[in-house]
Motif scaffolding. Sequence first.
Motif, mmCIF file in Angstrom:
data_model
loop_
_atom_site.group_PDB
_atom_site.id
_atom_site.type_symbol
_atom_site.label_atom_id
_atom_site.label_comp_id
_atom_site.label_asym_id
_atom_site.label_seq_id
_atom_site.Cartn_x
_atom_site.Cartn_y
_atom_site.Cartn_z
ATOM 1 N N VAL A 1 7.972 3.361 -14.530
ATOM 2 C CA VAL A 1 6.524 3.175 -14.710
ATOM 3 C C VAL A 1 5.737 4.146 -13.821
ATOM 4 C CG1 VAL A 1 6.580 0.794 -15.522
ATOM 5 C CG2 VAL A 1 6.618 1.252 -13.050
ATOM 6 N N GLY A 2 6.348 5.297 -13.536
ATOM 7 C CA GLY A 2 5.653 6.349 -12.802
ATOM 8 C C GLY A 2 5.768 6.291 -11.303
ATOM 9 N N GLY A 3 6.637 5.435 -10.790
ATOM 10 C CA GLY A 3 6.810 5.329 -9.345
ATOM 11 C C GLY A 3 8.037 6.067 -8.852
ATOM 12 N N GLU A 4 8.466 5.708 -7.651
ATOM 13 C CA GLU A 4 9.632 6.341 -7.060
ATOM 14 C C GLU A 4 10.921 5.750 -7.631
ATOM 15 O OE1 GLU A 4 9.134 5.854 -2.877
ATOM 16 O OE2 GLU A 4 7.475 7.294 -2.758
ATOM 17 N N ASP A 5 12.024 6.433 -7.371
ATOM 18 C CA ASP A 5 13.335 5.970 -7.834
ATOM 19 C C ASP A 5 13.819 4.876 -6.884
ATOM 20 O OD1 ASP A 5 15.808 5.588 -8.894
ATOM 21 O OD2 ASP A 5 16.598 7.573 -8.417
ATOM 22 N N PRO B 1 0.817 -1.221 0.000
ATOM 23 C CA PRO B 1 0.000 0.000 0.000
ATOM 24 C C PRO B 1 0.850 1.271 0.000
ATOM 25 C CG PRO B 1 -0.877 -1.591 1.562
ATOM 26 C CD PRO B 1 0.449 -2.130 1.107
ATOM 27 N N LYS B 2 2.118 1.179 0.381
ATOM 28 C CA LYS B 2 3.030 2.327 0.389
ATOM 29 C C LYS B 2 3.544 2.668 -1.007
ATOM 30 C CE LYS B 2 4.650 1.316 5.088
ATOM 31 N NZ LYS B 2 5.830 0.980 5.921
ATOM 32 N N ASN B 3 3.334 1.769 -1.963
ATOM 33 C CA ASN B 3 3.802 1.994 -3.332
ATOM 34 C C ASN B 3 2.779 2.873 -4.061
ATOM 35 O OD1 ASN B 3 4.447 1.699 -6.149
ATOM 36 N ND2 ASN B 3 5.579 -0.162 -5.649
ATOM 37 N N PRO B 4 3.193 4.010 -4.633
ATOM 38 C CA PRO B 4 2.236 4.922 -5.274
ATOM 39 C C PRO B 4 1.718 4.452 -6.630
ATOM 40 C CG PRO B 4 4.459 5.774 -5.513
ATOM 41 C CD PRO B 4 4.562 4.576 -4.614
ATOM 42 N N VAL B 5 2.346 3.467 -7.240
ATOM 43 C CA VAL B 5 1.915 3.003 -8.561
ATOM 44 C C VAL B 5 0.547 2.327 -8.435
ATOM 45 C CG1 VAL B 5 2.403 1.416 -10.472
ATOM 46 C CG2 VAL B 5 4.260 2.750 -9.441
ATOM 47 N N ALA B 6 -0.398 2.759 -9.266
ATOM 48 C CA ALA B 6 -1.775 2.242 -9.181
ATOM 49 C C ALA B 6 -2.155 1.352 -10.351
ATOM 50 C CB ALA B 6 -2.759 3.402 -9.095
ATOM 51 N N GLY B 7 -1.421 1.426 -11.456
ATOM 52 C CA GLY B 7 -1.782 0.638 -12.627
ATOM 53 C C GLY B 7 -0.602 0.398 -13.548
ATOM 54 N N LEU B 8 -0.666 -0.715 -14.274
ATOM 55 C CA LEU B 8 0.354 -1.082 -15.245
ATOM 56 C C LEU B 8 -0.334 -1.715 -16.452
ATOM 57 C CD1 LEU B 8 2.867 -2.809 -12.781
ATOM 58 C CD2 LEU B 8 3.260 -0.612 -13.912
ATOM 59 N N ILE C 1 -3.040 -3.949 -8.290
ATOM 60 C CA ILE C 1 -2.679 -3.014 -9.361
ATOM 61 C C ILE C 1 -3.656 -3.173 -10.531
ATOM 62 C CG2 ILE C 1 -0.938 -2.562 -11.135
ATOM 63 C CD1 ILE C 1 -0.060 -1.455 -8.562
ATOM 64 N N ALA C 2 -4.189 -2.065 -11.025
ATOM 65 C CA ALA C 2 -5.023 -2.121 -12.230
ATOM 66 C C ALA C 2 -4.172 -2.576 -13.418
ATOM 67 C CB ALA C 2 -5.627 -0.752 -12.519
ATOM 68 N N VAL C 3 -4.780 -3.312 -14.330
ATOM 69 C CA VAL C 3 -4.075 -3.788 -15.529
ATOM 70 C C VAL C 3 -4.847 -3.316 -16.758
ATOM 71 C CG1 VAL C 3 -3.286 -5.795 -16.834
ATOM 72 C CG2 VAL C 3 -3.153 -5.799 -14.338
ATOM 73 N N ASN C 4 -4.161 -2.616 -17.652
ATOM 74 C CA ASN C 4 -4.794 -2.055 -18.848
ATOM 75 C C ASN C 4 -6.028 -1.221 -18.480
ATOM 76 O OD1 ASN C 4 -2.831 -3.419 -20.259
ATOM 77 N ND2 ASN C 4 -4.214 -4.942 -21.137
ATOM 78 N N ASP C 5 -5.897 -0.484 -17.376
ATOM 79 C CA ASP C 5 -6.947 0.417 -16.881
ATOM 80 C C ASP C 5 -8.188 -0.292 -16.354
ATOM 81 O OD1 ASP C 5 -5.504 2.793 -17.429
ATOM 82 O OD2 ASP C 5 -6.108 2.684 -19.542
ATOM 83 N N VAL C 6 -8.091 -1.591 -16.091
ATOM 84 C CA VAL C 6 -9.207 -2.326 -15.491
ATOM 85 C C VAL C 6 -8.920 -2.495 -14.002
ATOM 86 C CG1 VAL C 6 -10.557 -4.452 -15.495
ATOM 87 C CG2 VAL C 6 -9.629 -3.567 -17.642
ATOM 88 N N LYS C 7 -9.897 -2.132 -13.178
ATOM 89 C CA LYS C 7 -9.734 -2.202 -11.729
ATOM 90 C C LYS C 7 -9.703 -3.648 -11.248
ATOM 91 C CE LYS C 7 -11.877 -0.499 -7.452
ATOM 92 N NZ LYS C 7 -13.024 0.245 -6.879
ATOM 93 N N PRO C 8 -8.777 -3.981 -10.336
ATOM 94 C CA PRO C 8 -8.672 -5.362 -9.845
ATOM 95 C C PRO C 8 -9.644 -5.642 -8.704
ATOM 96 C CG PRO C 8 -6.926 -4.040 -8.878
ATOM 97 C CD PRO C 8 -7.713 -3.123 -9.772
ATOM 98 N N ASP C 9 -10.765 -6.265 -8.999
ATOM 99 C CA ASP C 9 -11.711 -6.612 -7.950
ATOM 100 C C ASP C 9 -12.588 -7.769 -8.414
ATOM 101 O OD1 ASP C 9 -13.595 -5.520 -9.713
ATOM 102 O OD2 ASP C 9 -13.714 -3.614 -8.628
ATOM 103 N N ILE C 10 -13.458 -8.199 -7.524
ATOM 104 C CA ILE C 10 -14.307 -9.346 -7.811
ATOM 105 C C ILE C 10 -15.278 -9.055 -8.953
ATOM 106 C CG2 ILE C 10 -16.155 -8.822 -6.178
ATOM 107 C CD1 ILE C 10 -14.534 -12.271 -6.675
ATOM 108 N N GLU C 11 -15.691 -7.794 -9.116
ATOM 109 C CA GLU C 11 -16.634 -7.446 -10.177
ATOM 110 C C GLU C 11 -16.015 -7.619 -11.565
ATOM 111 O OE1 GLU C 11 -19.847 -6.990 -9.909
ATOM 112 O OE2 GLU C 11 -19.524 -7.408 -7.780
ATOM 113 N N SER C 12 -14.756 -7.174 -11.720
ATOM 114 C CA SER C 12 -14.104 -7.342 -13.025
ATOM 115 C C SER C 12 -13.834 -8.814 -13.316
ATOM 116 C CB SER C 12 -12.815 -6.525 -13.094
ATOM 117 O OG SER C 12 -11.886 -6.925 -12.113
ATOM 118 N N ALA C 13 -13.646 -9.605 -12.246
ATOM 119 C CA ALA C 13 -13.503 -11.049 -12.443
ATOM 120 C C ALA C 13 -14.830 -11.660 -12.879
ATOM 121 C CB ALA C 13 -13.015 -11.704 -11.154
ATOM 122 N N LYS C 14 -15.923 -11.203 -12.282
ATOM 123 C CA LYS C 14 -17.243 -11.748 -12.617
ATOM 124 C C LYS C 14 -17.674 -11.397 -14.034
ATOM 125 C CE LYS C 14 -19.417 -11.977 -8.037
ATOM 126 N NZ LYS C 14 -20.457 -11.397 -7.150
#
Length: 276
Positions: free
Chosen positions: A144-148, A118-125, A215-228
């Motif tokens: 990829v937009g995160g810290e050094d 959760p400390k990593n600022p990267v939200a998607g790849l 982490i979101a992948v190709n702008d899709v949110k990672p959750d049970i709904e996207s799996a369903k």
Amino acid sequence: MQTKFLSSKVAMALGGVFSVMMAGQALAGNVDVNGSTTVLPIMQQVTEAFMKANPTIEVTISGTGSGNGIKALRDNMTDVAMSSRDFKEKEVKDFEAHGMTPVKFVIAHDAIIPVVSPKNPVAGLTLEELQQIFEGKITNWKEVGGEDARIVVVGRDTSSGTFESWQELVMKKARVSPRALLQSSSGGVVQAVSHNPNAIGYIGVGYLDSQIKGIAVNDVKPDIESAKNGSWPISRELYLFTSKTPEGETKQLIDYAMSAEGQHFVETSGFVPVEH
């Protein structure tokens, strides 16, 4: 070549060991279940409820990885193999050489989620970025937009069905970096990633909790709904296998796991139930 299985519709998915026993009861039968640590949480809940309804049956569950579960099934060391991948063609031939015709049951649907602290600022790849990170071509989060900071890759060992699925769906046969820290269970990945803000790993959706961030992948949110709804780009089926058409106590357990009541535990474990 198409693998040969009996259809489940015609013929009747943290490592360690989980045993369920009812003390003081005469045991009518005994069922051994072995394999995938992804499927393990589902079958733990299924087994607890099954044993309450069938107190004369003892069920022992071992989370050793999909490949090891399938080997145990071939060697007659288990009655049911849990797997987060389908049989390989060479495994089907191996079973046939031993006079076995394996039967598969799709117990659940799963989404494989890349996770960070959760400390990593990267939200998607993107899928391409994930492949390059695990291949070792992208080595710093700033790319990829995160810290050094140097990326620490956490993966699964080769006996894991989750590893096999990740190789097929993300790596596209590219080799994972030899610097990757390999874990023997999904729970091990969670622990390794949660304790390192520069780490990235992958788990089944049922293991996603507050210790880690999906982490979101190709702008899709990672959750049970996207799996369903099928929009998650790294999806798969989870299986139970038997070496032949199940009978007796083994059939009772599988029938329960595949029933509407059993599928309730798929959902409470954080996975997607199969349709009835």
